[in-house]
Design an enzyme around this catalytic site. Structure first.
Site, short mmCIF file in Angstrom:
data_model
loop_
_atom_site.label_atom_id
_atom_site.label_comp_id
_atom_site.label_asym_id
_atom_site.label_seq_id
_atom_site.Cartn_x
_atom_site.Cartn_y
_atom_site.Cartn_z
N ARG A 103 0.82 -1.21 0.00
CA ARG A 103 0.00 0.00 0.00
C ARG A 103 0.86 1.27 0.00
O ARG A 103 0.47 2.28 -0.58
CB ARG A 103 -0.92 0.01 1.21
CG ARG A 103 -2.03 -1.01 1.05
CD ARG A 103 -2.90 -1.03 2.26
NE ARG A 103 -3.99 -1.96 2.09
CZ ARG A 103 -4.69 -2.47 3.08
NH1 ARG A 103 -4.43 -2.13 4.33
NH2 ARG A 103 -5.67 -3.31 2.85
N LYS B 196 -17.49 -16.63 2.59
CA LYS B 196 -18.90 -16.37 2.89
C LYS B 196 -19.72 -15.92 1.70
O LYS B 196 -19.31 -15.04 0.96
CB LYS B 196 -18.98 -15.26 3.95
CG LYS B 196 -18.64 -15.72 5.33
CD LYS B 196 -19.15 -14.68 6.32
CE LYS B 196 -18.06 -14.28 7.28
NZ LYS B 196 -17.92 -12.88 7.51
N GLY C 87 -7.86 -8.14 -0.99
CA GLY C 87 -7.87 -9.08 0.12
C GLY C 87 -7.11 -10.37 -0.10
O GLY C 87 -5.97 -10.37 -0.57
N GLY D 111 -12.42 -4.52 0.63
CA GLY D 111 -13.83 -4.13 0.73
C GLY D 111 -14.21 -3.14 -0.36
O GLY D 111 -15.29 -3.23 -0.95
P1 AMP Z 1 -12.87 -14.26 1.90
O1 AMP Z 1 -12.28 -13.37 2.95
O2 AMP Z 1 -14.36 -14.36 1.97
O3 AMP Z 1 -12.36 -13.94 0.51
O4 AMP Z 1 -12.38 -15.73 2.26
C1 AMP Z 1 -11.05 -16.10 2.22
C2 AMP Z 1 -10.88 -17.31 3.07
O5 AMP Z 1 -11.75 -18.31 2.59
C3 AMP Z 1 -9.49 -17.89 3.03
O6 AMP Z 1 -8.90 -17.76 4.29
C4 AMP Z 1 -9.73 -19.36 2.68
O7 AMP Z 1 -8.97 -20.25 3.46
C5 AMP Z 1 -11.20 -19.54 2.98
N1 AMP Z 1 -11.78 -20.65 2.23
C6 AMP Z 1 -11.79 -20.85 0.92
N2 AMP Z 1 -12.36 -22.04 0.63
C7 AMP Z 1 -12.70 -22.61 1.80
C8 AMP Z 1 -13.30 -23.84 2.15
N3 AMP Z 1 -13.66 -24.72 1.24
N4 AMP Z 1 -13.50 -24.08 3.44
C9 AMP Z 1 -13.13 -23.21 4.38
N5 AMP Z 1 -12.56 -22.01 4.11
C10 AMP Z 1 -12.34 -21.74 2.83
#
Ligand code: AMP
Length: 398
Positions: A40, A201, A355, A378
């Site tokens: 950054r 999520k 991210g 975000g």
């Molecule tokens: P996000 O912040 O929503 O982009 O999520 C990123 C996180 O999702 C990372 O730390 C990954 O380890 C997790 N992730 C991706 N696939 C899976 C999965 N199948 N089960 C659990 N966590 C996951």
């Protein structure tokens, strides 16, 4: 939202005092101050250098962490300052207060070609409250406001949006680049536009899927969020991540994609384990038939090949969110396959948005082959969602 904003190139900055909002909120060791990732800071250097070379006096503004209006020494910007001094090769004095007598004195004495860094703005509660008096006082330090903290563009704070009520306001070179890549990808993409979504999520990406359904030719869904879609299709997912509140939503998105002629690709096989651990024994099973007690940790090889094929025909690819638990090397293959497929595209525009996807693509070593890696987590999600970003909306249209 209009993406065609005036930038520092469109105005005369010579002899002017500039309030430059940067994002120096870098991951660092709270005790030693050692910076783990300076992306950054580095990405704002072109703007700082441009302003100094064009004879401006630059007042740098940033936040670090979430001190919520308290003075917390471990959230001081001093290590960012030290690092910036090394990168710029000139002294970067820093204020010992936020908008107190020291800030006012140092900013008043600032000469063209010089730079000063104001201490963490969030040490004052008025910053996050976007207090108009605080914003006005901040604005009184300078002649022009330049916004270059793309990662904070979705926040309506005093230093990201409030000051623009009192000063001519334009984009810095980093924000200019973000708007050029991301704006064009959404408004007039080179087609086909392939959007890849992953991560943990569904709820984080609800608005994004909805908005991309209007714009993309193909939407690929992998990662933790894809298991909710598998349930929506009547499948079983064992102990995989499930966002139970959004099963109907996922079903709705599948139907909408069909009705609108958007190709929606979901996993057909998954790498599964019985424990969430780096060394857990794994096997590959068909998606939607994940046995009891097993959880999906990655997309399987058949899915990786199918997603790769879809990426290979793309004119524009936008990617946000890993395909699996990429932090464990044994479950990073799906994420690596996406990064590799994007890196081999010759004439396409490839964008990685914020991210975890950025760390994922950096881990794979393909980062230099990507057209644009967004600095906003975000902010880039909200951008893809088509939302108005306060830090951008407040800038003057070209
Ligand atoms: P996000 O912040 O929503 O982009 O999520 C990123 C996180 O999702 C990372 O730390 C990954 O380890 C997790 N992730 C991706 N696939 C899976 C999965 N199948 N089960 C659990 N966590 C996951």
């Amino acid at each position: 939202m209009n993406y065609d904003k005036k930038t520092i190139r469109d105005i005369d900055v010579s002899g002017k005092k500039i309030l430059l909002r940067c994002d120096f909120n870098v991951p660092h060791d709270k005790k030693t101050g050692v910076i783990h990732d300076d992306t950054r800071i580095v990405s704002t250097l072109p703007t700082i250098r441009y302003l100094l070379e064009h004879n401006a006096a630059v007042i740098l503004l940033s936040h670090l962490g979430r001190p919520h209006g308290q003075w917390k020494q471990e959230m001081s910007l001093f290590s960012a300052r030290d690092h910036l001094e090394k990168l710029l090769g000139i002294p970067v004095p820093m204020t010992t207060d936020v908008l107190g007598p020291d800030t006012k004195a140092k900013c008043a004495a600032l000469q063209p070609g010089q730079v000063v860094l104001v201490e963490n703005l969030r040490f004052r509660i008025e910053e996050e409250k976007n207090d108009p008096e605080f914003a006005k006082e901040l604005a009184s330090l300078a002649d022009i406001f330049v916004f270059d903290a793309f990662g904070c563009a979705h926040r309506a704070h005093a230093s990201t949006a409030g000051v623009a009520d009192y000063l001519p306001s334009v984009a810095g070179l980093l924000v200019e680049k973000e708007l050029a890549f991301m704006g064009k990808a959404l408004d007039e993409p080179q087609r086909p536009l392939v959007a890849i979504l992953g991560g943990a999520k569904v709820s984080d990406k609800i608005g994004v899927i909805n908005s991309l359904l209007q714009k993309a030719d193909t939407i690929i869904i992998g990662g933790g969020m894809s298991y909710t879609f598998q349930v929506a299709q009547g499948g079983t997912i064992g102990t995989s991540l499930l966002d139970a509140d959004h099963i109907d939503y996922a079903r709705d998105m599948i139907a909408k994609a069909k009705a609108q002629g958007v190709k929606l690709l979901l996993p057909t096989d998954n790498v599964v384990t019985q424990d969430f651990a780096a060394d857990a024994p794994s096997r590959v099973v068909p998606s939607r038939e994940i046995p009891d007690g097993w959880m999906g940790m990655d997309i399987g090889p058949e899915t990786a090949a199918c997603f790769t094929e879809a990426i290979q025909g793309a004119g524009t690819v936008i990617w946000n969110g890993p395909m699996g638990v990429f932090e464990f090397p044994a479950f990073a293959a799906g994420t690596n396959a996406i990064a590799q497929a994007m890196s081999t595209l010759e004439n396409a525009v490839t964008i990685v948005g914020g991210g975890d996807s950025v760390s994922a693509v950096e881990k794979t070593g393909f980062a230099s082959k990507i057209s644009h890696i967004s600095t906003g987590g975000g902010a880039s999600l909200e951008f893809l969602e088509g939302l108005e970003l306060p830090g951008i909306v407040c800038l003057e249209d070209r």
